[in-house]
Scaffold this active site. Structure first.
Site, PDB file in Angstrom:
ATOM      1  N   GLU A 137       1.532  54.730  49.657  1.00  0.00           N
ATOM      2  CA  GLU A 137       1.982  53.642  50.532  1.00  0.00           C
ATOM      3  C   GLU A 137       1.041  52.442  50.454  1.00  0.00           C
ATOM      4  OE1 GLU A 137       2.636  55.448  54.385  1.00  0.00           O
ATOM      5  OE2 GLU A 137       4.408  56.511  53.632  1.00  0.00           O
ATOM      6  N   CYS A 152      15.190  56.705  44.387  1.00  0.00           N
ATOM      7  CA  CYS A 152      14.685  57.787  43.516  1.00  0.00           C
ATOM      8  C   CYS A 152      15.825  58.478  42.791  1.00  0.00           C
ATOM      9  CB  CYS A 152      13.879  58.795  44.326  1.00  0.00           C
ATOM     10  SG  CYS A 152      12.274  58.136  44.814  1.00  0.00           S
ATOM     11  N   GLU A 183       8.568  60.999  43.880  1.00  0.00           N
ATOM     12  CA  GLU A 183       9.440  61.292  42.735  1.00  0.00           C
ATOM     13  C   GLU A 183       9.279  60.247  41.640  1.00  0.00           C
ATOM     14  OE1 GLU A 183      10.191  61.192  45.898  1.00  0.00           O
ATOM     15  OE2 GLU A 183      11.840  62.514  46.437  1.00  0.00           O
ATOM     16  N   ASN A 211       3.591  60.396  47.183  1.00  0.00           N
ATOM     17  CA  ASN A 211       3.932  59.048  47.658  1.00  0.00           C
ATOM     18  C   ASN A 211       2.664  58.247  47.923  1.00  0.00           C
ATOM     19  OD1 ASN A 211       3.581  60.820  49.885  1.00  0.00           O
ATOM     20  ND2 ASN A 211       4.690  59.472  51.255  1.00  0.00           N
ATOM     21  N   CYS A 261      15.300  59.858  48.128  1.00  0.00           N
ATOM     22  CA  CYS A 261      15.976  58.656  48.643  1.00  0.00           C
ATOM     23  C   CYS A 261      16.897  58.084  47.555  1.00  0.00           C
ATOM     24  CB  CYS A 261      14.940  57.614  49.078  1.00  0.00           C
ATOM     25  SG  CYS A 261      14.161  56.737  47.704  1.00  0.00           S
ATOM     26  N   CYS A 272       7.577  56.178  46.176  1.00  0.00           N
ATOM     27  CA  CYS A 272       7.876  57.580  46.505  1.00  0.00           C
ATOM     28  C   CYS A 272       7.246  58.517  45.471  1.00  0.00           C
ATOM     29  CB  CYS A 272       9.377  57.820  46.502  1.00  0.00           C
ATOM     30  SG  CYS A 272      10.267  57.002  47.827  1.00  0.00           S
TER      31      CYS A 272
HETATM   32  N1  THU Z   1       9.280  59.339  50.415  1.00  0.00           N
HETATM   33  C1  THU Z   1       9.104  59.944  49.219  1.00  0.00           C
HETATM   34  O1  THU Z   1       8.001  59.961  48.645  1.00  0.00           O
HETATM   35  N2  THU Z   1      10.182  60.555  48.663  1.00  0.00           N
HETATM   36  C2  THU Z   1      11.415  60.626  49.233  1.00  0.00           C
HETATM   37  O2  THU Z   1      12.337  61.111  48.624  1.00  0.00           O
HETATM   38  C3  THU Z   1      11.618  60.128  50.592  1.00  0.00           C
HETATM   39  C4  THU Z   1      10.528  59.288  51.129  1.00  0.00           C
HETATM   40  C5  THU Z   1       8.124  58.693  51.025  1.00  0.00           C
HETATM   41  C6  THU Z   1       8.193  57.199  51.109  1.00  0.00           C
HETATM   42  C7  THU Z   1       7.264  56.918  52.258  1.00  0.00           C
HETATM   43  O3  THU Z   1       5.927  56.879  51.756  1.00  0.00           O
HETATM   44  C8  THU Z   1       7.403  58.131  53.153  1.00  0.00           C
HETATM   45  O4  THU Z   1       7.970  59.154  52.356  1.00  0.00           O
HETATM   46  C9  THU Z   1       8.259  57.911  54.377  1.00  0.00           C
HETATM   47  O5  THU Z   1       9.479  57.388  54.033  1.00  0.00           O
END
Ligand code: THU
Length: 159
Positions: A63, A115, A74, A61, A112, A72
Site C-alpha cells: 500500500e 486482478c 496477485e 499487497n 478484485c 494487490c
Molecule cells: N487486496 C489484495 O491484495 N488482493 C485482493 O484481491 C483484494 C484486495 C488488497 C488491496 C489493499 O491493499 C487491501 O487488500 C484492502 O483492499
C-alpha cells in the site's frame, strides 16, 4: 430476446482434502501475508504462483499513502513472475488473506476486478488455463481456470 446463463465451475473443499502440492502453494501464500505492507487497510494479502518450470514465487499487497498507487498481492506476484520468466507459463496461483484481527479469513478471499483482468491476461498470453486456489480457514475454493472468475473477458482479441 433470449435469456442466457453462464455456469461457473469451482470446487469447495477443506485444506486437508487438497493435494500435497496445492497445500504447499497455499502455505506459501499464507506465509506471504506476513510480508504485506498494509498500514492503511490492515488487510494482509499473500499470493504464491507455481510456474511451469517448477519455480514458486511469492508476493503481497503493497500500500501507499497515495492510496491508488498501491498494488494487490496477485498483481505483485504475477508481474514479478512475468518479469523474471517471461516465457514460462504460470500454472497455479494461490491466495490467502489475514483480516484486521490478524487472523486468516474464514472464507476465501476472491481477487478484485483489476486482478482478475491481469490474471486473465496470463491465460491469453500462454494460451493455457491457470488454476486458482483461494484460501479460507473453513474451506478452500479451487478453480481450474481464470475464466471461471471472469467469464466476459476483454483481451487482445477484442481490440
Ligand atoms: N487486496 C489484495 O491484495 N488482493 C485482493 O484481491 C483484494 C484486495 C488488497 C488491496 C489493499 O491493499 C487491501 O487488500 C484492502 O483492499
Amino acid at each position: 430476446m433470449k435469456a442466457e446463463s453462464i455456469r461457473l465451475a469451482y470446487t469447495i473443499c477443506t485444506f486437508e482434502e487438497l493435494s500435497e502440492k496445492d497445500k504447499c502453494l497455499l502455505e506459501k501464500a499464507k506465509e506471504a501475508t506476513y510480508t504485506s505492507y498494509s498500514p492503511f487497510s490492515h488487510f494482509c494479502v499473500g499470493a504464491a504462483v507455481e510456474l511451469e518450470n517448477g519455480e514458486v514465487m511469492q508476493g503481497s499487497n503493497q500500500e501507499n499513502a497515495s492510496f491508488t498507487t498501491g498494488l494487490c498481492a496477485e498483481r505483485c506476484v504475477i508481474f514479478y513472475a512475468n518479469a523474471r520468466y517471461p516465457d514460462v507459463p504460470v500454472k497455479t496461483i494461490a491466495i490467502a488473506a489475514r483480516d484486521t484481527s490478524g487472523e486468516f479469513t474464514a472464507n476465501p478471499t476472491s481477487p478484485c476486478g483489476a486482478c482478475r483482468q491481469v490474471l486473465s491476461e496470463i491465460e491469453y498470453r500462454y494460451n493455457k488455463p491457470m488454476r486458482v486456489l483461494l484460501y479460507g480457514k473453513e474451506h478452500v475454493w479451487v478453480l481450474e481456470s481464470v475464466s471461471d472468475l471472469l467469464p466476459f473477458k476483454f483481451n487482445a482479441s477484442s481490440l
